[in-house]
Design a protein around this motif. Structure first.
Motif, PDB file in Angstrom:
ATOM      1  N   SER A 113       5.312  -1.771  -0.433  1.00 17.60           N
ATOM      2  CA  SER A 113       4.532  -2.707  -1.232  1.00 17.60           C
ATOM      3  C   SER A 113       3.569  -1.932  -2.114  1.00 17.60           C
ATOM      4  O   SER A 113       3.452  -0.704  -2.015  1.00 17.60           O
ATOM      5  CB  SER A 113       3.750  -3.659  -0.320  1.00 17.60           C
ATOM      6  OG  SER A 113       2.752  -2.929   0.394  1.00 17.60           O
ATOM      7  N   GLY A 115       0.525  -1.929  -1.764  1.00 19.67           N
ATOM      8  CA  GLY A 115      -0.469  -1.334  -0.877  1.00 19.67           C
ATOM      9  C   GLY A 115      -0.082   0.068  -0.448  1.00 19.67           C
ATOM     10  O   GLY A 115      -0.920   0.981  -0.422  1.00 19.67           O
ATOM     11  N   ASP A 116       1.194   0.277  -0.113  1.00 18.03           N
ATOM     12  CA  ASP A 116       1.665   1.616   0.249  1.00 18.03           C
ATOM     13  C   ASP A 116       1.537   2.573  -0.927  1.00 18.03           C
ATOM     14  O   ASP A 116       1.163   3.742  -0.760  1.00 18.03           O
ATOM     15  CB  ASP A 116       3.124   1.553   0.707  1.00 18.03           C
ATOM     16  CG  ASP A 116       3.294   0.775   1.997  1.00 18.03           C
ATOM     17  OD1 ASP A 116       2.339   0.739   2.790  1.00 18.03           O
ATOM     18  OD2 ASP A 116       4.376   0.210   2.210  1.00 18.03           O
ATOM     19  N   TYR A 119      -2.006   3.647  -1.315  1.00 16.45           N
ATOM     20  CA  TYR A 119      -2.421   4.686  -0.361  1.00 16.45           C
ATOM     21  C   TYR A 119      -2.059   6.075  -0.880  1.00 16.45           C
ATOM     22  O   TYR A 119      -2.837   7.029  -0.749  1.00 16.45           O
ATOM     23  CB  TYR A 119      -1.762   4.439   0.991  1.00 16.45           C
ATOM     24  CG  TYR A 119      -2.153   5.438   2.046  1.00 16.45           C
ATOM     25  CD1 TYR A 119      -3.395   5.348   2.674  1.00 16.45           C
ATOM     26  CD2 TYR A 119      -1.303   6.469   2.398  1.00 16.45           C
ATOM     27  CE1 TYR A 119      -3.773   6.267   3.641  1.00 16.45           C
ATOM     28  CE2 TYR A 119      -1.665   7.395   3.372  1.00 16.45           C
ATOM     29  CZ  TYR A 119      -2.902   7.290   3.982  1.00 16.45           C
ATOM     30  OH  TYR A 119      -3.270   8.206   4.929  1.00 16.45           O
ATOM     31  N   ARG A 127      -5.023   1.427  -0.683  1.00 18.01           N
ATOM     32  CA  ARG A 127      -4.073   0.610   0.075  1.00 18.01           C
ATOM     33  C   ARG A 127      -4.627  -0.786   0.316  1.00 18.01           C
ATOM     34  O   ARG A 127      -3.922  -1.780   0.115  1.00 18.01           O
ATOM     35  CB  ARG A 127      -3.762   1.276   1.412  1.00 18.01           C
ATOM     36  CG  ARG A 127      -2.850   0.429   2.304  1.00 18.01           C
ATOM     37  CD  ARG A 127      -2.455   1.168   3.555  1.00 18.01           C
ATOM     38  NE  ARG A 127      -3.619   1.590   4.324  1.00 18.01           N
ATOM     39  CZ  ARG A 127      -3.582   2.474   5.317  1.00 18.01           C
ATOM     40  NH1 ARG A 127      -2.438   3.040   5.641  1.00 18.01           N
ATOM     41  NH2 ARG A 127      -4.684   2.802   5.953  1.00 18.01           N
ATOM     42  N   GLU A 128      -5.885  -0.884   0.742  1.00 21.42           N
ATOM     43  CA  GLU A 128      -6.450  -2.190   1.061  1.00 21.42           C
ATOM     44  C   GLU A 128      -6.617  -3.048  -0.190  1.00 21.42           C
ATOM     45  O   GLU A 128      -6.319  -4.246  -0.176  1.00 21.42           O
ATOM     46  CB  GLU A 128      -7.804  -2.020   1.767  1.00 21.42           C
ATOM     47  CG  GLU A 128      -7.755  -1.198   3.043  1.00 21.42           C
ATOM     48  CD  GLU A 128      -6.722  -1.691   4.035  1.00 21.42           C
ATOM     49  OE1 GLU A 128      -6.461  -2.913   4.084  1.00 21.42           O
ATOM     50  OE2 GLU A 128      -6.153  -0.856   4.768  1.00 21.42           O
ATOM     51  N   SER A 131      -3.060  -4.037  -1.525  1.00 25.47           N
ATOM     52  CA  SER A 131      -2.426  -4.974  -0.588  1.00 25.47           C
ATOM     53  C   SER A 131      -3.060  -6.357  -0.711  1.00 25.47           C
ATOM     54  O   SER A 131      -2.355  -7.371  -0.817  1.00 25.47           O
ATOM     55  CB  SER A 131      -2.564  -4.476   0.849  1.00 25.47           C
ATOM     56  OG  SER A 131      -1.828  -3.297   1.064  1.00 25.47           O
ATOM     57  N   THR A 134      -2.071  -8.034  -3.930  1.00 24.09           N
ATOM     58  CA  THR A 134      -0.714  -8.570  -3.908  1.00 24.09           C
ATOM     59  C   THR A 134      -0.674  -9.921  -3.211  1.00 24.09           C
ATOM     60  O   THR A 134      -0.060 -10.875  -3.706  1.00 24.09           O
ATOM     61  CB  THR A 134       0.239  -7.596  -3.193  1.00 24.09           C
ATOM     62  OG1 THR A 134       0.241  -6.345  -3.886  1.00 24.09           O
ATOM     63  CG2 THR A 134       1.658  -8.149  -3.174  1.00 24.09           C
ATOM     64  N   LEU A 327       4.645  -8.826   3.284  1.00 19.56           N
ATOM     65  CA  LEU A 327       3.726  -7.676   3.199  1.00 19.56           C
ATOM     66  C   LEU A 327       2.866  -7.584   4.456  1.00 19.56           C
ATOM     67  O   LEU A 327       2.745  -6.514   5.065  1.00 19.56           O
ATOM     68  CB  LEU A 327       2.844  -7.806   1.954  1.00 19.56           C
ATOM     69  CG  LEU A 327       1.918  -6.627   1.637  1.00 19.56           C
ATOM     70  CD1 LEU A 327       1.654  -6.554   0.145  1.00 19.56           C
ATOM     71  CD2 LEU A 327       0.573  -6.720   2.362  1.00 19.56           C
ATOM     72  N   VAL A 328       2.278  -8.707   4.864  1.00 24.18           N
ATOM     73  CA  VAL A 328       1.411  -8.699   6.044  1.00 24.18           C
ATOM     74  C   VAL A 328       2.223  -8.442   7.307  1.00 24.18           C
ATOM     75  O   VAL A 328       1.802  -7.688   8.194  1.00 24.18           O
ATOM     76  CB  VAL A 328       0.641 -10.031   6.152  1.00 24.18           C
ATOM     77  CG1 VAL A 328      -0.224 -10.048   7.410  1.00 24.18           C
ATOM     78  CG2 VAL A 328      -0.224 -10.254   4.917  1.00 24.18           C
ATOM     79  N   ARG A 331       3.156  -4.854   7.585  1.00 23.04           N
ATOM     80  CA  ARG A 331       1.932  -4.097   7.850  1.00 23.04           C
ATOM     81  C   ARG A 331       1.555  -4.189   9.335  1.00 23.04           C
ATOM     82  O   ARG A 331       1.123  -3.198   9.946  1.00 23.04           O
ATOM     83  CB  ARG A 331       0.804  -4.648   6.969  1.00 23.04           C
ATOM     84  CG  ARG A 331      -0.547  -3.971   7.164  1.00 23.04           C
ATOM     85  CD  ARG A 331      -0.594  -2.596   6.536  1.00 23.04           C
ATOM     86  NE  ARG A 331      -1.887  -1.997   6.747  1.00 23.04           N
ATOM     87  CZ  ARG A 331      -2.935  -2.145   5.943  1.00 23.04           C
ATOM     88  NH1 ARG A 331      -2.821  -2.898   4.857  1.00 23.04           N
ATOM     89  NH2 ARG A 331      -4.080  -1.552   6.201  1.00 23.04           N
ATOM     90  N   TYR A 386      -0.417  -4.322 -11.899  1.00 21.54           N
ATOM     91  CA  TYR A 386       0.865  -4.206 -11.211  1.00 21.54           C
ATOM     92  C   TYR A 386       2.029  -4.085 -12.196  1.00 21.54           C
ATOM     93  O   TYR A 386       2.973  -3.335 -11.961  1.00 21.54           O
ATOM     94  CB  TYR A 386       1.102  -5.420 -10.307  1.00 21.54           C
ATOM     95  CG  TYR A 386       0.135  -5.532  -9.154  1.00 21.54           C
ATOM     96  CD1 TYR A 386      -0.437  -4.404  -8.580  1.00 21.54           C
ATOM     97  CD2 TYR A 386      -0.216  -6.769  -8.625  1.00 21.54           C
ATOM     98  CE1 TYR A 386      -1.319  -4.500  -7.520  1.00 21.54           C
ATOM     99  CE2 TYR A 386      -1.097  -6.882  -7.558  1.00 21.54           C
ATOM    100  CZ  TYR A 386      -1.646  -5.741  -7.018  1.00 21.54           C
ATOM    101  OH  TYR A 386      -2.523  -5.830  -5.966  1.00 21.54           O
TER     102      TYR A 386
END
Length: 456
Positions: A113, A115-116, A119, A127-128, A131, A134, A327-328, A331, A386
């Motif tokens: 995602s 978020g990755d 990172y 990342r946070e 994420s 998104t 995504l969640v 994770r 994005y």
């Protein structure tokens, strides 16, 4: 002498053991970050099953949805020529940023995602932020599709039922479509969704062609203030804003190297479809065309077009909700058996996350009177990066870290310049889009145009 030989033998044995450990650790470190779903041969649930054709269809079904219906209105604000140039340019630009994103994903297969990716670029904070962005943007996009579905149901029923109830009905249907665990299980619905949105657009174009407004005004260019012009331009800008899902889609491909084929299909189709739809509808309706454009059609044609497009609104909303939940879910359970096995915890958590994604979208659409303007803010804050800006960071990061540092950036100066311009473009869209959206909210409150939550 024997003692010395024994000491040397012991040292040699330790060196062999050390080298074996290093090799094993290197192998483990190489394999651990690779491919979020790993080897699926013994898995109950297999994710990596999408062909590039299926991914192309899912991309089109997600992006070519209710955003299309606002493009004729944008053309009415700035005129045919600027709107058409903007639409074509942004299609080419989105194809370029898609290539940068796909190249980044192929070099970093562990990325599932944004978020990755955040990172890798910016560390834990990145990342946070990416994420959360998104999930927030997917929730707002799902809410937008719920509103389109409610509008369609209201038109079909001649407002025979309270809008909130229609919204709730459509939200429940969206939840059911979002529940399958893998994107491949949504593939056939994606094909149907694309077919429906094409027929919806064709029906709208035929309807306007048969029933043109006799007193319509058509302009090749229309002078406007920066606020009005940029507000109109944001419609085609965000009509291409689907890149935030690309990493998740590519992660479920059988052959990720084919992802660029899907991107080509997406961008060529969307650019041609957007251009044709906006020009035809605007030419026959003129500068009074509404947003969504289907509201400008005669009642019978509007009902027919809404009825056909309803399936696409449903699928797109489900896909956005599925993305936020996926995504969640990944994770929380990454590399655990709950991701790929039929466990009670895995299925219950997946159902809860899908429910929460749709519930948040419903509450946003029903309870926030300025929801449409808030969509503009979230699109400016997140989709601008994005779809556009972050792609430049992807290219700069990999060129610097994988291909020779500063020397590589200087040697590949054209790519470096384009990457920097891409970042600047994303920043400009973010700042200007946020300003315009906030200004609209302030003006709406000032003019007492803000409604009340949960009203029919």
């Amino acid at each position: 002498m024997a003692l010395n030989n024994e000491v040397e033998l012991e040292k040699h044995t330790k060196r062999i053991q050390y080298n074996h450990t290093v090799i094993q650790q290197t192998h483990d470190s190489d394999s651990s970050p690779q491919d979020v779903f790993g080897d699926e041969r013994d898995h109950d649930i297999e994710y990596k099953t999408l062909s590039w054709q299926s991914v192309g269809v899912l991309m089109v079904a997600e992006i070519v949805s209710n955003g299309t219906l606002s493009l004729p209105n944008a053309m009415a604000v700035v005129g045919i020529v600027p709107a058409l140039i903007t639409t074509i340019f942004l299609g080419i630009f989105a194809l370029y940023t898609a290539k940068l994103l796909i190249d980044f994903k192929l070099r970093h297969p562990e990325v599932h995602s944004m978020g990755d990716a955040g990172y890798i670029l910016f560390g834990p904070i990145g990342r946070e932020v990416l994420s959360a962005g998104t999930v927030v943007f997917a929730s707002f996009a799902a809410g937008s599709e719920l509103l389109s579905g409610q509008q369609a149901l209201s038109a079909l029923s001649d407002n025979g039922l309270c809008a909130v109830y229609l919204l709730l009905i459509f939200a429940f249907a969206t939840l059911l479509v979002a529940l399958p665990r893998t994107l491949n299980q949504l593939g056939w619905l994606g094909v149907l969704s694309v077919f429906l949105i094409i027929i919806c657009g064709v029906a709208a174009m035929i309807g306007t062609g048969i029933n043109p407004l006799s007193n319509r005004v058509i302009q090749t260019t229309a002078p406007n203030s920066f606020l009005q012009a940029f507000l109109a331009v944001t419609n085609p800008v965000f009509a291409y804003a689907g890149h935030f899902m690309f990493f998740i889609l590519i992660s479920e491909m059988k052959c990720p190297k084919d992802a660029m084929k899907a991107a080509w299909c997406l961008q060529v189709f969307t650019t041609v479809y957007y251009s044709a739809f906006s020009v035809v509808v605007y030419v026959y309706i003129g500068n009074t065309v509404q947003s969504p454009a289907l509201l400008s059609l005669p009642p019978k044609w509007a009902k027919a077009a809404f009825a056909i497009g309803l399936g696409n609104f449903l699928f797109a909303g489900a896909l956005y909700s599925h993305t936020a939940a996926k995504l969640v879910f990944v994770r929380l359970f990454r590399r655990s058996r709950h991701v790929y096995s039929h466990t009670a915890l895995g299925w219950s958590m997946w159902a809860i996350l899908c429910f929460l994604a749709v519930a948040v979208a419903f509450v946003l659409a029903a309870a926030v009177p300025i929801f449409s303007d808030l969509i503009g803010i979230t699109a400016a804050l997140f989709a601008a990066w994005y779809t556009y800006g972050l792609a430049g960071f992807f290219w700069l990061h990999d060129t610097y870290n994988l291909q020779g540092g500063t020397a590589a950036l200087k040697q590949r100066w054209v790519g470096t310049m384009l990457a920097v311009l891409t970042i600047l473009a994303g920043g400009f869209i973010c700042v200007a889009g946020t300003y315009v959206s906030v200004k609209l909210i302030v003006d709406a409150y000032k003019d007492h145009l803000v409604g009340r939550p949960f009203t029919c």
